[in-house]
Write a protein that holds these residues in place. Structure first.
Motif, PDB file in Angstrom:
ATOM      1  N   VAL A   1       0.830  -1.062   0.576  1.00 38.36           N
ATOM      2  CA  VAL A   1      -0.135   0.579  -0.239  1.00 38.36           C
ATOM      3  C   VAL A   1       0.475   1.271   0.121  1.00 38.36           C
ATOM      4  O   VAL A   1       0.691   2.106  -0.960  1.00 38.36           O
ATOM      5  N   LEU A   2       1.802   1.423   0.929  1.00 39.75           N
ATOM      6  CA  LEU A   2       3.092   2.366   0.678  1.00 39.75           C
ATOM      7  C   LEU A   2       3.661   2.499  -0.557  1.00 39.75           C
ATOM      8  O   LEU A   2       3.241   4.106  -0.962  1.00 39.75           O
ATOM      9  N   LEU A   3       4.115   1.855  -0.843  1.00 40.49           N
ATOM     10  CA  LEU A   3       4.799   1.960  -2.385  1.00 40.49           C
ATOM     11  C   LEU A   3       4.266   2.163  -3.718  1.00 40.49           C
ATOM     12  O   LEU A   3       4.832   3.257  -4.394  1.00 40.49           O
ATOM     13  N   ASP A   4       2.748   1.629  -3.171  1.00 43.45           N
ATOM     14  CA  ASP A   4       1.576   2.142  -4.386  1.00 43.45           C
ATOM     15  C   ASP A   4       1.267   3.706  -4.471  1.00 43.45           C
ATOM     16  O   ASP A   4       1.432   4.348  -5.646  1.00 43.45           O
ATOM     17  N   ASP A   5       1.915   4.608  -3.491  1.00 46.19           N
ATOM     18  CA  ASP A   5       1.320   6.151  -3.279  1.00 46.19           C
ATOM     19  C   ASP A   5       1.917   6.489  -1.741  1.00 46.19           C
ATOM     20  O   ASP A   5       1.245   6.888  -0.423  1.00 46.19           O
ATOM     21  N   PRO A   6       3.147   6.608  -1.844  1.00 40.85           N
ATOM     22  CA  PRO A   6       4.209   6.537  -1.059  1.00 40.85           C
ATOM     23  C   PRO A   6       3.214   7.904  -0.435  1.00 40.85           C
ATOM     24  O   PRO A   6       3.339   8.583   1.586  1.00 40.85           O
TER      25      PRO A   6
END
Length: 204
Positions: free
Chosen positions: A110-115
């Protein structure tokens, strides 16, 4: 998919910083919610049930081995999770992700998708989802606080994935990294929990 089952603790103010707790594979939201009692007062805590029934509990993605999500499964469930999150946390509400084991891999996805959407993320006794359709490029997490805790005797998460996560977060990702290794297996060390609490308190 329907909206997730969510268990809550802490503040009921819809503007309070939101800490989202993500359980491990085969577990459920009530188990991870117990972490909230060890974390700072002030934020709202939401423990979310993963969407895939597995082993008497639930999982965040189908995988091709421990810590290795199938890209199409991770993509679908990240989108599902974000659909829920965007209804409870407008863009100006700080959100911190805290995931354990399989939930750590999902938090990382989730983080890497939209930091830029997140105030920070904690990867507890797990791995980032490499080769799973989300970017793990250099500088992807520049300036984002990321907390990583690993057990030196963890035989559940493959060692190569632990080492790859450790190296990426501390160097290539550009994250503001807080990392620790403790002489434990696949479970949260008390000292790591204290450090996690202090880290969350600084963010919120």
């Amino acid at each position: 998919m329907t909206n997730p089952v969510v268990a809550t603790a802490g503040s009921t103010d819809p503007r309070a910083p939101l800490v989202v707790l993500l359980h491990g594979r085969g577990s459920h939201e009530q188990e991870i919610l117990s972490l909230a009692g060890h974390l700072p007062a002030g934020p709202a805590y939401a423990a979310v049930r993963a969407p895939i029934a597995e082993g008497g509990g639930f999982a965040w993605f189908a995988n091709r081995g421990i810590g290795r999500p199938l890209p199409e499964s991770l993509r679908a469930n990240v989108d599902w999770f974000r659909g829920w999150l965007d209804t409870v946390a407008p863009d100006d509400r700080p959100v911190v992700l805290v995931g354990f084991s399989g939930g750590a891999a999902f938090a990382g996805g989730v983080l890497l998708d939209d930091p830029r959407r997140f105030a920070g993320a904690a990867v507890l006794y797990g791995t980032l989802p490499f080769d799973a359709g989300v970017p793990t490029t250099p500088g992807r997490l520049t300036g984002i606080p990321v907390f990583v805790a690993h057990g030196e005797h963890d035989t559940v998460i493959p060692r190569d994935l632990q080492d790859k996560t450790w190296a990426y977060v501390r160097t290539e990702s550009g994250a503001v990294a807080t990392t620790r290794r403790d002489p434990v297996g696949h479970g949260i060390a008390p000292s790591a929990l204290r450090d996690l609490s202090a880290w969350v308190e600084k963010l919120v």
